[in-house]
Design a protein around this motif. Sequence first.
Motif, mmCIF file in Angstrom:
data_model
loop_
_atom_site.group_PDB
_atom_site.id
_atom_site.type_symbol
_atom_site.label_atom_id
_atom_site.label_comp_id
_atom_site.label_asym_id
_atom_site.label_seq_id
_atom_site.Cartn_x
_atom_site.Cartn_y
_atom_site.Cartn_z
ATOM 1 N N MET A 25 0.833 -1.198 0.000
ATOM 2 C CA MET A 25 0.000 0.000 0.000
ATOM 3 C C MET A 25 0.872 1.254 0.000
ATOM 4 S SD MET A 25 -3.301 -0.390 -0.087
ATOM 5 C CE MET A 25 -3.916 1.095 0.670
ATOM 6 N N ALA A 26 1.914 1.248 0.806
ATOM 7 C CA ALA A 26 2.816 2.397 0.864
ATOM 8 C C ALA A 26 3.496 2.603 -0.486
ATOM 9 C CB ALA A 26 3.852 2.205 1.968
ATOM 10 N N GLN A 27 3.913 1.509 -1.104
ATOM 11 C CA GLN A 27 4.556 1.591 -2.409
ATOM 12 C C GLN A 27 3.576 2.124 -3.456
ATOM 13 O OE1 GLN A 27 6.072 -2.141 -3.871
ATOM 14 N NE2 GLN A 27 6.783 -1.266 -5.778
ATOM 15 N N GLU A 30 3.015 5.833 -3.161
ATOM 16 C CA GLU A 30 4.156 6.549 -3.732
ATOM 17 C C GLU A 30 4.082 6.563 -5.261
ATOM 18 O OE1 GLU A 30 8.865 5.874 -3.476
ATOM 19 O OE2 GLU A 30 7.824 5.788 -1.538
ATOM 20 N N GLU A 31 3.731 5.424 -5.846
ATOM 21 C CA GLU A 31 3.625 5.325 -7.300
ATOM 22 C C GLU A 31 2.505 6.217 -7.835
ATOM 23 O OE1 GLU A 31 3.098 1.167 -8.189
ATOM 24 O OE2 GLU A 31 5.154 0.670 -7.629
ATOM 25 N N MET A 32 1.414 6.348 -7.059
ATOM 26 C CA MET A 32 0.285 7.163 -7.513
ATOM 27 C C MET A 32 0.646 8.642 -7.589
ATOM 28 S SD MET A 32 -3.169 5.198 -6.142
ATOM 29 C CE MET A 32 -3.321 6.205 -4.730
ATOM 30 N N ASP A 33 1.666 9.052 -6.858
ATOM 31 C CA ASP A 33 2.150 10.431 -6.973
ATOM 32 C C ASP A 33 2.686 10.706 -8.375
ATOM 33 O OD1 ASP A 33 1.612 11.671 -4.536
ATOM 34 O OD2 ASP A 33 3.428 10.869 -3.603
ATOM 35 N N ASN A 34 3.220 9.664 -9.023
ATOM 36 C CA ASN A 34 3.842 9.833 -10.339
ATOM 37 C C ASN A 34 2.938 9.450 -11.512
ATOM 38 O OD1 ASN A 34 6.336 10.705 -9.192
ATOM 39 N ND2 ASN A 34 6.782 8.582 -8.686
ATOM 40 N N MET A 35 1.823 8.768 -11.239
ATOM 41 C CA MET A 35 0.876 8.428 -12.304
ATOM 42 C C MET A 35 0.080 9.676 -12.641
ATOM 43 S SD MET A 35 -0.806 4.911 -10.984
ATOM 44 C CE MET A 35 0.190 3.532 -10.494
ATOM 45 N N ASN A 51 -2.226 14.010 -10.717
ATOM 46 C CA ASN A 51 -1.679 12.695 -10.396
ATOM 47 C C ASN A 51 -2.831 11.788 -9.972
ATOM 48 O OD1 ASN A 51 -2.206 13.252 -7.660
ATOM 49 N ND2 ASN A 51 -0.069 13.567 -7.134
ATOM 50 N N ALA A 52 -2.560 10.523 -9.749
ATOM 51 C CA ALA A 52 -3.621 9.564 -9.424
ATOM 52 C C ALA A 52 -4.230 9.808 -8.044
ATOM 53 C CB ALA A 52 -3.096 8.130 -9.525
ATOM 54 N N LYS A 53 -3.637 10.702 -7.280
ATOM 55 C CA LYS A 53 -4.220 11.073 -5.990
ATOM 56 C C LYS A 53 -5.164 12.260 -6.142
ATOM 57 C CE LYS A 53 -0.635 9.435 -2.884
ATOM 58 N NZ LYS A 53 0.327 9.828 -1.848
ATOM 59 N N GLY A 54 -5.243 12.827 -7.364
ATOM 60 C CA GLY A 54 -6.157 13.924 -7.632
ATOM 61 C C GLY A 54 -5.560 15.307 -7.513
ATOM 62 N N LYS A 55 -4.266 15.407 -7.234
ATOM 63 C CA LYS A 55 -3.631 16.715 -7.125
ATOM 64 C C LYS A 55 -3.327 17.244 -8.525
ATOM 65 C CE LYS A 55 0.020 19.324 -4.993
ATOM 66 N NZ LYS A 55 1.114 19.365 -4.057
ATOM 67 N N VAL A 56 -3.866 18.416 -8.851
ATOM 68 C CA VAL A 56 -3.663 19.012 -10.173
ATOM 69 C C VAL A 56 -2.216 19.477 -10.281
ATOM 70 C CG1 VAL A 56 -4.367 20.838 -11.764
ATOM 71 C CG2 VAL A 56 -6.075 19.682 -10.359
ATOM 72 N N LYS A 57 -1.546 19.000 -11.346
ATOM 73 C CA LYS A 57 -0.129 19.293 -11.540
ATOM 74 C C LYS A 57 0.121 20.300 -12.654
ATOM 75 C CE LYS A 57 1.715 16.312 -8.644
ATOM 76 N NZ LYS A 57 2.677 16.681 -7.636
ATOM 77 N N ALA A 93 -6.857 5.461 -9.372
ATOM 78 C CA ALA A 93 -6.487 4.992 -8.039
ATOM 79 C C ALA A 93 -7.263 3.720 -7.691
ATOM 80 C CB ALA A 93 -6.739 6.081 -6.993
ATOM 81 N N ALA A 94 -8.563 3.703 -7.979
ATOM 82 C CA ALA A 94 -9.381 2.523 -7.695
ATOM 83 C C ALA A 94 -8.904 1.326 -8.515
ATOM 84 C CB ALA A 94 -10.848 2.818 -7.993
#
Length: 114
Positions: A25-27, A30-35, A51-57, A93-94
Amino acid sequence: MFKGLGGLGDMTKMLSAAKEMQSKMAQLQEEMDNMTVTGEAGAGMVKATANAKGKVKALDIAPSIFSAQDKEVVEDLILAAISNAQDKAQAKAAEEMQKMAAEMGLPADMKLPF
């Protein structure tokens, strides 16, 4: 003498599996930050990348839509693109959580993280 200890092996196995899941889960977090996913509005005139966490980049706006009289339309398109990107981020993410659950042999309909 040790009849009641037969379940300890199962408990150790469960704890090991829980630690493995926590690590995965931790890994994945971390990966979702870069997707990344890109949402669009106005036939691609406004694009929002998140990113896959929903933060607009990033935000990309076609220069052709800039004029004072179109201010409200541009604002609406920006909000629509951001919303679209966030929806796609949630779906991504899902999808990644489902993949991880399947790899670990968990039921497909199990929601992670708990």
